[in-house]
Write an enzyme that holds these catalytic residues in place. Structure first.
Site, short mmCIF file in Angstrom:
data_model
loop_
_atom_site.label_atom_id
_atom_site.label_comp_id
_atom_site.label_asym_id
_atom_site.label_seq_id
_atom_site.Cartn_x
_atom_site.Cartn_y
_atom_site.Cartn_z
N ASN A 1 0.85 -1.20 0.00
CA ASN A 1 0.00 0.00 0.00
C ASN A 1 0.89 1.25 0.00
O ASN A 1 0.48 2.31 -0.45
CB ASN A 1 -0.97 0.03 1.20
CG ASN A 1 -0.30 -0.27 2.54
OD1 ASN A 1 0.86 -0.68 2.60
ND2 ASN A 1 -1.01 -0.06 3.62
N GLY B 1 3.90 3.78 -1.09
CA GLY B 1 4.57 4.16 -2.33
C GLY B 1 5.56 5.25 -1.97
O GLY B 1 5.16 6.35 -1.62
N ARG C 1 -5.29 -15.31 13.71
CA ARG C 1 -4.42 -16.48 13.84
C ARG C 1 -4.70 -17.56 12.80
O ARG C 1 -4.65 -18.75 13.06
CB ARG C 1 -4.50 -17.06 15.27
CG ARG C 1 -3.92 -16.07 16.29
CD ARG C 1 -4.39 -16.30 17.67
NE ARG C 1 -5.80 -16.01 17.78
CZ ARG C 1 -6.48 -16.01 18.92
NH1 ARG C 1 -5.85 -16.31 20.04
NH2 ARG C 1 -7.76 -15.75 18.94
N GLN D 1 3.05 4.74 5.56
CA GLN D 1 1.82 5.45 5.94
C GLN D 1 2.16 6.60 6.91
O GLN D 1 3.27 7.07 6.93
CB GLN D 1 0.75 4.50 6.50
CG GLN D 1 0.18 3.53 5.48
CD GLN D 1 1.04 2.31 5.22
OE1 GLN D 1 1.46 1.63 6.13
NE2 GLN D 1 1.33 2.04 3.97
N THR E 1 -1.39 4.52 -6.45
CA THR E 1 -2.62 4.35 -7.23
C THR E 1 -2.81 5.45 -8.27
O THR E 1 -3.75 5.38 -9.06
CB THR E 1 -3.85 4.36 -6.28
OG1 THR E 1 -3.83 5.59 -5.54
CG2 THR E 1 -3.82 3.19 -5.32
P1 GDP Z 1 6.26 8.87 1.05
O1 GDP Z 1 5.20 7.87 0.81
O2 GDP Z 1 6.16 9.51 2.39
O3 GDP Z 1 7.63 8.36 0.77
O4 GDP Z 1 6.00 10.06 0.00
P2 GDP Z 1 5.60 9.90 -1.56
O5 GDP Z 1 6.82 9.54 -2.33
O6 GDP Z 1 4.40 9.04 -1.73
O7 GDP Z 1 5.11 11.37 -1.87
C1 GDP Z 1 5.91 12.45 -1.67
C2 GDP Z 1 6.02 13.23 -2.99
O8 GDP Z 1 6.67 14.45 -2.75
C3 GDP Z 1 6.87 12.51 -4.02
O9 GDP Z 1 6.42 12.84 -5.31
C4 GDP Z 1 8.27 13.07 -3.77
O10 GDP Z 1 9.11 13.01 -4.91
C5 GDP Z 1 7.92 14.48 -3.45
N1 GDP Z 1 8.82 15.20 -2.54
C6 GDP Z 1 9.38 14.82 -1.37
N2 GDP Z 1 9.99 15.85 -0.77
C7 GDP Z 1 9.80 16.90 -1.59
C8 GDP Z 1 10.15 18.29 -1.51
O11 GDP Z 1 10.75 18.76 -0.55
N3 GDP Z 1 9.75 19.09 -2.55
C9 GDP Z 1 9.07 18.61 -3.64
N4 GDP Z 1 8.74 19.43 -4.62
N5 GDP Z 1 8.70 17.33 -3.72
C10 GDP Z 1 9.07 16.50 -2.71
P1 IMO Z 2 2.93 5.78 2.17
O1 IMO Z 2 3.85 4.82 2.86
C1 IMO Z 2 -1.03 7.53 1.77
C2 IMO Z 2 -4.42 5.00 2.88
C3 IMO Z 2 -5.39 4.62 1.78
C4 IMO Z 2 -6.67 4.55 2.59
C5 IMO Z 2 -6.20 3.92 3.91
C6 IMO Z 2 -6.37 2.43 4.00
O2 IMO Z 2 3.23 5.95 0.72
O3 IMO Z 2 2.85 7.07 2.91
P2 IMO Z 2 -5.04 0.37 2.96
O4 IMO Z 2 -4.81 -0.01 1.53
O5 IMO Z 2 -3.80 0.58 3.73
O6 IMO Z 2 -6.01 -0.55 3.64
O7 IMO Z 2 -5.80 1.79 2.86
O8 IMO Z 2 -4.83 4.23 4.01
N1 IMO Z 2 -3.00 4.66 2.62
C7 IMO Z 2 -2.07 5.57 2.30
N2 IMO Z 2 -2.18 6.89 2.05
N3 IMO Z 2 0.18 6.94 1.78
C8 IMO Z 2 0.31 5.63 2.05
O9 IMO Z 2 1.50 5.03 2.20
C9 IMO Z 2 -0.85 4.86 2.29
N4 IMO Z 2 -1.09 3.57 2.58
C10 IMO Z 2 -2.40 3.47 2.79
O10 IMO Z 2 -5.45 5.62 0.78
O11 IMO Z 2 -7.13 5.84 2.88
MG MG Z 3 3.66 7.49 -0.56
#
Ligand code: GDP
Ligand code: IMO
Ligand code: MG
Length: 423
Positions: free
Chosen positions: A37, A39, A143, A223, A299
């Site tokens: 889940n 990313g 379990r 998350q 997604t």
């Molecule tokens: P994570 O799930 O917490 O690792 O975050 P994600 O990768 O899902 O989403 C964060 C988004 O913000 C991604 O598109 C990163 O490339 C971007 N990102 C992270 N830090 C920065 C920042 O300081 N500035 C900008 N413009 N983008 C950032």
């Molecule tokens: P990262 O690690 C943002 C959200 C889903 C939904 C809820 C439950 O990238 O920050 P699930 O599939 O876990 O049962 O969904 O949690 N969700 C996230 N939202 N970043 C994530 O992970 C997420 N993983 C789950 O959108 O609201």
């Molecule tokens: Mg993410």
């Protein structure tokens, strides 16, 4: 130095980027909860990597990466991810990636059960990623789950999977959904499992000897705090403890081994999926989406966007024991004239500094805002904290003050290099 990196909002705070940045000085990177889940985006030297189950340390040559016992692992999804990342030129060998033999397995029918449950909830749906996370954790707690070690014994796994497929089919039939054939499930799972087999091991003594020999351990949270099964906006949450404690229970390293907790948050707030979002703001969402930002890494869904919410952050800093904040995406606010910061919630006329527990209060929570002037200039080329415009520094210092936590890092762009260390 053993550090936990944890999300302080509703996920997607930029944890992947901060983990990647801190990996330079780490030896081992560990995922302790969640599944695909998650990313996590890492951008370095112009190449973008999106990681779901692989710890972000996999992008470095000489780091050990561990998928801990607290993760739920979809073997088919992981093999697809390994093939994709190997296609980007990253080697994934058994000495670089270790998978705990206690990690629970996400099976194909878990994903279908996830989708079925969402469909049955109608407009009350959680908005899950449909990766089978909830049903897999439910089996663990009930379990009746299967762990990676169980797959090593094909006879045992066959009996167990056959029984679980029959149970799942009963539910799926009720919703008129496609049912599963146990033989086919076993074949698909074992095809993937053969690729993973050399990586499976008892990771706990390995982690402990790394700790005892003074190696630097980095825990990559998935998350965020408001998606935590206990502390989040229940029931609009994920199914694991996303907060700092989850790194310990999810890996077998005790709390006494932890030296620091870095809480990652955006300079504003985002949320993907359903559930309360008091500071959600359509204008800010449209603005950020117009810049091509804030589309989900897993997604592709557009994330809802809103103003900085320090009620959430204050609570998140408490329950995680945050020792330093990493504030990312400061550059996202570069062009705004006036910024809003939510300092409290007004719920039926009462002012609250911390979030409520019950659903009805969440639905009635109105943000109390204070305004701050924006900086209205480009921060993406700043290479030190000192170079940030004074209004940005004031905004960050107000954020730190309202959350009662010091700011350690600031992100001004998605690239590894666009990370500023606060002196
Ligand atoms: P994570 O799930 O917490 O690792 O975050 P994600 O990768 O899902 O989403 C964060 C988004 O913000 C991604 O598109 C990163 O490339 C971007 N990102 C992270 N830090 C920065 C920042 O300081 N500035 C900008 N413009 N983008 C950032
Ligand atoms: P990262 O690690 C943002 C959200 C889903 C939904 C809820 C439950 O990238 O920050 P699930 O599939 O876990 O049962 O969904 O949690 N969700 C996230 N939202 N970043 C994530 O992970 C997420 N993983 C789950 O959108 O609201
Ligand atoms: Mg993410």
């Amino acid at each position: 130095m053993n550090t936990i990196i944890t999300g302080l909002q509703w996920g997607d705070e930029g944890k992947g980027k901060i983990v990647d940045y801190l990996t330079e000085t780490a030896d081992v990177v560990i995922r302790g909860q969640g599944g695909n889940n998650a990313g996590h985006t890492v951008i370095t030297e112009g190449t973008k990597y999106v990681l779901h189950l692989l710890p972000s340390g996999i992008l470095w040559d000489d780091k050990t990466n561990i998928i801990g016992n607290g993760v739920v692992l979809d073997p088919i999804g992981l093999v697809e991810e390994i093939v994709r990342i190997e296609g980007q030129g990253i080697a994934i060998t058994p000495d670089k990636l270790l998978i705990s033999d206690r990690t629970h397995v996400v099976l194909p029918f878990h994903k279908e059960l996830d989708a079925a449950r969402e469909a049955s909830l109608g407009d009350q749906k959680i908005g899950t990623t449909k990766r089978g996370i909830g049903p897999a954790y439910a089996d663990k707690i009930n379990r009746c789950g299967l762990r990676m070690a169980d797959l090593l014994d094909r006879g045992f796994a066959t009996a167990q999977i056959t029984r679980r497929v029959a149970d799942a089919n009963e539910v799926l039939k009720r919703y008129d959904l496609t049912i599963f054939d146990a033989t086919q499930v076993l074949e698909e799972v074992y095809t993937a499992f053969e690729r993973l087999r050399p990586h499976i091991t008892n990771t706990i003594p390995i982690l402990h000897s790394a700790w005892k020999s003074g190696k630097n351990l980095l825990f990559e949270g998935a998350q965020g705090t408001l998606l935590d099964i206990d502390f989040g906006t229940y029931p609009f949450v994920t199914s694991s403890n996303t907060t700092a404690g989850g790194s310990c229970t999810g890996s077998g390293l005790p709390p006494t081994a932890i030296d620091a907790v870095i809480g990652v948050c955006k300079a504003y707030t985002t949320r993907v999926g359903s559930g309360p979002f008091p500071t959600g703001d359509q204008g800010l969402s449209d603005y950020l989406h117009g810049l091509g930002r804030e589309f989900g890494a897993t997604t592709g869904r557009p994330r809802g966007c809103g103003w900085l919410d320090t009620v959430l952050l204050r609570f998140a800093c408490m329950v995680n024991g945050v020792t330093g904040l990493a504030v990312t995406n400061v550059d996202g606010l570069d062009a705004y004239e006036t910024l809003q910061i939510c300092t409290a919630y007004n719920i039926d006329g009462d002012i609250h500094a911390l979030p409520p527990a019950d659903r009805a209060s969440w639905d009635r929570a109105l943000p109390v805002y204070e305004s701050m002037p924006g900086w209205q200039c480009d921060t993406t080329a700043c290479t030190s904290y000192e170079q940030l415009p004074p209004q940005a520094k004031s905004y960050l210092s107000r954020l730190g003050h309202l959350c009662d936590a010091p700011i350690a890092f600031v992100g001004v762009g998605p690239d590894r290099k666009q990370t500023l260390v606060v002196p």
